[in-house]
Design a protein around this motif. Sequence first.
Motif, mmCIF file in Angstrom:
data_model
loop_
_atom_site.group_PDB
_atom_site.id
_atom_site.type_symbol
_atom_site.label_atom_id
_atom_site.label_comp_id
_atom_site.label_asym_id
_atom_site.label_seq_id
_atom_site.Cartn_x
_atom_site.Cartn_y
_atom_site.Cartn_z
ATOM 1 N N PHE A 94 7.053 -3.571 -0.204
ATOM 2 C CA PHE A 94 7.382 -3.815 0.961
ATOM 3 C C PHE A 94 8.182 -5.038 1.354
ATOM 4 C CE2 PHE A 94 6.397 -4.744 5.574
ATOM 5 C CZ PHE A 94 6.977 -3.541 6.240
ATOM 6 N N ALA A 141 2.808 -2.467 6.725
ATOM 7 C CA ALA A 141 2.690 -3.229 5.699
ATOM 8 C C ALA A 141 1.459 -3.026 4.834
ATOM 9 C CB ALA A 141 2.578 -4.776 5.693
ATOM 10 N N THR A 187 11.477 2.960 2.482
ATOM 11 C CA THR A 187 10.493 2.353 1.494
ATOM 12 C C THR A 187 9.992 3.320 0.527
ATOM 13 O OG1 THR A 187 8.920 2.031 2.825
ATOM 14 C CG2 THR A 187 10.309 0.101 2.570
ATOM 15 N N HIS A 201 1.678 0.315 2.564
ATOM 16 C CA HIS A 201 2.432 0.017 1.588
ATOM 17 C C HIS A 201 1.647 -0.517 0.175
ATOM 18 C CE1 HIS A 201 5.836 0.724 3.979
ATOM 19 N NE2 HIS A 201 6.513 0.760 3.352
#
Length: 307
Positions: free
Chosen positions: A120, A110, A78, A113
């Motif tokens: 995400f 998470a 990511t 991000h």
Amino acid sequence: MDLRIFTEPQQGASYDQQLAMAQRAEQLGFDAFFRSDHFLRMGDGDALPGPTDAWTTLAGLARETSRIRLGTLVSSATFRHPGILAVQVAQVDAMSGGRVELGLGTGWFAEEHAALGVPFPEKRFRMLEEQLEIVTGLWATPAGQTYSFDGRHYQLTDNLGLPKPVQPTVPIVVGGNGPRRTPRLAARFASEYNQSFPEKDEIAPQIARVRAACEEAGRNPDELTYSVAFVACVGSDETEVQRRADAIGREPAELREHGLAGSPAEVLDGLGALAEIGVTRVYLQCLDLTDLEHLDLIADTVMAKVG
């Protein structure tokens, strides 16, 4: 068995602290120095001096070390566009004289991000698969030819596949505990399959799944290195074990159960048990980057006795 040092600098470590640990690890004869690819501290505590970028850090270490191998466990798909990641890794490989390894995963944190403003997606496995295909495809593109890719997540057109890494093949580390897709991905792309912080009784069954996936793909399963990563907390006596556990906010009993902890003899027994089930490489997660004497002790009392 290869012993590697693995750190989590997002918990609060400067570049200079990482450099000091990498150089000490090199002097002591450890096989590699790896770091995580995170930008947000996990858990409570002082986050100073703030995060450091994994590949920027490794580029610096590449110029300030000479033998030890360098890599990520693992870079998040990511965070990195594969076309740019291929350039970054190839450049750091050249800067190190051919000592880089790429660990690549789906990403999982998470909150990190959200803090960075990085998307995400709920489903990320296909992103990882496409990234592995693109990075390896770019490096394999012959001189004078171009590489294009039309995937669900990424599209590349007429990429020259430059620069090339110094190594003919940059080792790829694929990890995870998924029972089907991860073994197939490792069989297709990896030179090393890693399990990070697994339950110890799950290591052997997962290795068996990866070996079966290799055979299904027509690949010799012995071509892969099978590795694990565990927190290390070693002391010459129980007082020292307790001090090191306190420094990282953990309990000795829990570390003995879920990591490699205790006296050097206990850790050697743990490594021996891993070797018996087919593990040939261990990443020792050293969470206190100021405790260079921890590396000294492990080198003198553990690594020196590991065949």
